[in-house]
Write an enzyme that holds these catalytic residues in place. Structure first.
Site, PDB file in Angstrom:
ATOM      1  N   SER A  34     122.080  10.336  76.242  1.00 36.72           N
ATOM      2  CA  SER A  34     123.447   9.871  75.952  1.00 36.72           C
ATOM      3  C   SER A  34     123.456   9.128  74.623  1.00 36.72           C
ATOM      4  O   SER A  34     122.659   8.208  74.416  1.00 36.72           O
ATOM      5  CB  SER A  34     123.920   8.899  77.022  1.00 36.72           C
ATOM      6  OG  SER A  34     123.930   9.530  78.270  1.00 36.72           O
ATOM      7  N   ARG A  57     123.610  13.081  89.624  1.00 35.53           N
ATOM      8  CA  ARG A  57     123.698  11.671  89.230  1.00 35.53           C
ATOM      9  C   ARG A  57     123.971  10.873  90.485  1.00 35.53           C
ATOM     10  O   ARG A  57     125.009  11.027  91.112  1.00 35.53           O
ATOM     11  CB  ARG A  57     124.829  11.511  88.219  1.00 35.53           C
ATOM     12  CG  ARG A  57     125.037  10.118  87.705  1.00 35.53           C
ATOM     13  CD  ARG A  57     126.029  10.162  86.532  1.00 35.53           C
ATOM     14  NE  ARG A  57     126.349   8.837  86.058  1.00 35.53           N
ATOM     15  CZ  ARG A  57     127.317   8.088  86.574  1.00 35.53           C
ATOM     16  NH1 ARG A  57     128.042   8.520  87.573  1.00 35.53           N
ATOM     17  NH2 ARG A  57     127.563   6.887  86.073  1.00 35.53           N
ATOM     18  N   LYS A 102     132.702   5.493  84.890  1.00 35.71           N
ATOM     19  CA  LYS A 102     131.699   4.597  84.344  1.00 35.71           C
ATOM     20  C   LYS A 102     132.393   3.329  83.853  1.00 35.71           C
ATOM     21  O   LYS A 102     133.181   3.388  82.898  1.00 35.71           O
ATOM     22  CB  LYS A 102     130.989   5.314  83.182  1.00 35.71           C
ATOM     23  CG  LYS A 102     129.612   4.792  82.927  1.00 35.71           C
ATOM     24  CD  LYS A 102     128.823   5.724  82.036  1.00 35.71           C
ATOM     25  CE  LYS A 102     127.473   5.114  81.750  1.00 35.71           C
ATOM     26  NZ  LYS A 102     126.719   5.894  80.806  1.00 35.71           N
TER      27      LYS A 102
END
Ligand SMILES: Nc1ncnc2c1ncn2[C@@H]1O[C@H](COP(=O)(O)OP(=O)(O)OP(=O)(O)O)[C@@H](O)[C@H]1O
Ligand SMILES: Cc1ncc(CO)c(N)n1
Ligand SMILES: [Mg+2]
Length: 568
Positions: free
Chosen positions: A458, A389, A487
């Site tokens: 997700s 990521r 996040k």
């Protein structure tokens, strides 16, 4: 009507709640379609007791065969489908389609031939049934020795052959039976007479886990019932269900599949491929379902994956020219040509989600580590899957890092996924991607990456989980479970939200968001079978020693999952 089904995506609804009025309009249909009910997909490998009347004859013999196979050097077992079907000389349908479809999906396919047909793209020129004794002999040869997981049936040209098969299945039970009641070829020629209808209805369906008639076959099985509307199809699926199988699956002409089990009717969206090369799509669909069941997929996921495979194959094959007749075959092995296959790549297994490491470039910078070292350490500590990521990297750097990580992952048998960037996944032939709700839709990613790559989505809600399944996702990541600094502005769902999504999901789930050694145990202890593991970022990569943290997490997960199993 079919267009409307296509546009309603794949929400589940109760057959009893569907009322189609003559002035059928999309909005009322959508409203009805949105009545969601609980997922029933966990029954697959439990044989109904009615099938054998208690003790299953021959089961001791089968166990011996399995033990012997395992004793033969303890090598790798392959998922195994046995197809019991007719030979199609044109090789678009029948035994030939089944072997190619199973092979394309990574299952071994043995074959018992029930009939030899002379066929091409024009039609069927001849049908020669194989004597019953020979069918019985072939069945015994394969079933007594080869540890078959799933039997798939195609053309069964006589009631006698249907009875022979039923007797063999009683003697050598398998995990699942997929019945494609082939009667008429796509060219309109008869492949099995009406006398076989009773054989299916009275004998074979009672043993089946899923039945895949096309519309004409469904209608014939129901005494010529007309099947034009969605509600016709719902009641047909219910009626066929009443013949015995636990999951019914009535295919709809061209672009939709519907699937019904004891309580729910599932409509699966499909996109119609404009092509003449549709010969063998039915055989292919049923074989793909069988291959997926043999690999351990739950029924609804098997159906969805089969549907995705058929569509990909049709799309790839839409322009090929084989033969001069009106209906050509499709190319089952298209994936061999379109995707480079790197040694070490392998298909997804739900247990890969157990300890899911998600990298973070900022954390690596902070601790002065390269991404390659971070990934290496997470795998050394026991990570079972890795996701790269990186929201900031230049494309070229990202591909370079992904290639380096892929080498480590491949040599350790750990799948590597790329967050968000389907282009990067394609460029380095990674094992798949993980996409969020605002990234490329999973359905589009699937059509670009092909049926074999791993796609995760997700999801926060049951509705998103449902959509991910319909789009062909392999798993969902559910969260944030707890608040996290990784996040920003991420709404948390808590353990209750996680549980609700897990209960609704037809695909395996990994929990994500604020998970660490302190709370991983409480996450696994929600004890919903679809929850297969936890995904962590800071708990691994924002720590001094990644190997130690990974080991710690793994042992917590192992303790809590064995605890959860004991308390069920
Ligand atoms: N042109 C197409 N585009 C998209 N999907 C298609 C198309 N044709 C068939 N399918 C899909 O393929 C599956 C099987 O189709 P169908 O029911 O027509 O098979 P069939 O008549 O049993 O085929 P065959 O007897 O040749 O094996 C269904 O899921 C259907 O939606
Ligand atoms: C042998 C054989 N099995 C099944 C089909 C499906 O139509 C076919 N055309 N031929
Ligand atoms: Mg068919």
């Amino acid at each position: 009507m079919l267009e409307l089904l296509d546009s309603c995506d794949s929400r589940r609804f109760r057959a009893s709640e569907i009322q189609i009025n003559p002035s059928f309009d999309t909005s009322s249909f959508m409203a009805v379609a949105a009545v969601a009910t609980a997922s029933p997909s966990s029954l697959i490998y439990t044989r109904p007791s009615s099938r054998s009347g208690g003790r299953i004859p021959g089961s001791a013999r089968r166990t011996t065969a399995v033990v012997m196979a395992a004793g033969n050097g303890g090598g790798r077992r392959m998922p195994h489908v046995l197809t019991v079907a007719g030979s199609d000389s044109g090789a678009g349908a029948g035994i030939q389609a089944d072997i190619k479809a199973c092979g394309a999906l990574g299952a071994y396919c043995s074959s018992v031939i029930t009939a030899v047909t002379a066929q091409n793209t024009v039609g069927v020129q001849g049908v020669h049934p194989v004597p019953e004794a020979s069918v019985a002999e072939q069945l015994r040869s394969v079933l007594s020795d080869m540890a078959v997981d799933v039997v798939k049936t195609g053309m069964l040209p006589s009631v006698g052959i249907i009875k022979v098969l039923c007797r063999s299945l009683q003697e050598f039970p398998v995990k699942a039976l997929v019945v494609d009641p082939v009667m008429v070829s796509t060219s309109g020629d008869m492949l099995a007479g009406p006398s076989t209808l009773s054989g299916y209805r009275d004998e074979l369906f009672a043993m089946a886990d899923i039945v895949t008639p096309n519309l004409k076959e469904a209608s014939a099985l129901l005494g010529g019932m007309s099947l034009r509307t969605v509600s016709d199809m719902c009641s047909a699926a219910k009626s066929i269900h009443n013949f015995g199988p636990r999951h019914d699956h009535a295919k709809m002409y061209f672009s939709s599949v519907s699937c019904c089990d004891r309580e729910n009717y599932h409509a699966l969206r499909g996109s119609r491929v404009n092509t003449r090369n549709t010969h063998g799509t039915g055989c292919t669909l049923a074989s793909c379902i069988a291959a997926e069941l043999a690999k351990g997929s739950p029924m609804l996921q098997a159906v969805q994956r089969a549907k995705t495979f058929v569509e990909s194959a049709l799309d790839y094959s839409k322009d090929i020219v084989i033969g001069n007749g009106p209906q050509g075959p499709l190319d089952h092995l298209f994936d061999l040509n379109t995707h480079a296959h790197t040694a070490g790549a392998r298909s997804f297994e739900a247990n890969d989600l157990f300890l899911y490491a998600v990298t973070d470039s900022g954390m690596n910078r902070k601790w002065g580590r390269s991404i390659v070292d971070a990934v290496k350490a997470s795998i050394e500590g026991g990570a079972t899957i890795v996701q790269l990521r990186d929201k900031e990297a230049e494309t070229r750097d990202f591909i370079e890092a992904a290639n380096a990580c892929l080498e480590i992952c491949r040599s350790n048998g750990v799948p590597l996924l790329i967050n968000d960037r389907v282009d990067v996944a394609l460029a380095c032939d990674a094992d798949g991607v993980h996409v969020g709700q605002s990234d490329m839709p999973a359905r589009v990613a699937r059509s670009i990456l092909g049926p074999q790559k791993i796609i995760g989505v997700s999801c926060k809600t049951a509705a998103q989980a449902e959509q991910a399944w319909a789009d062909g996702a392999d798993y969902i990541g559910c969260g944030g479970v707890f608040p996290t600094t990784t996040k920003a502005n991420n709404l948390t769902v808590g353990l209750d939200g996680l549980k609700a999504a897990c209960l609704a999901s037809k695909v395996p789930v990994v929990a994500i968001g604020g998970i660490s050694a302190a709370n991983a145990g409480s996450v696994m202890q929600i004890s919903v079978p679809s929850l297969k593991g936890v995904a962590v970022v800071s708990a691994l990569f924002d720590r001094e020693c990644i190997v130690t943290e990974a080991r710690r997490l793994k042992s917590i997960l192992m303790d809590s999952s064995s605890h959860a199993k004991l308390s069920v």
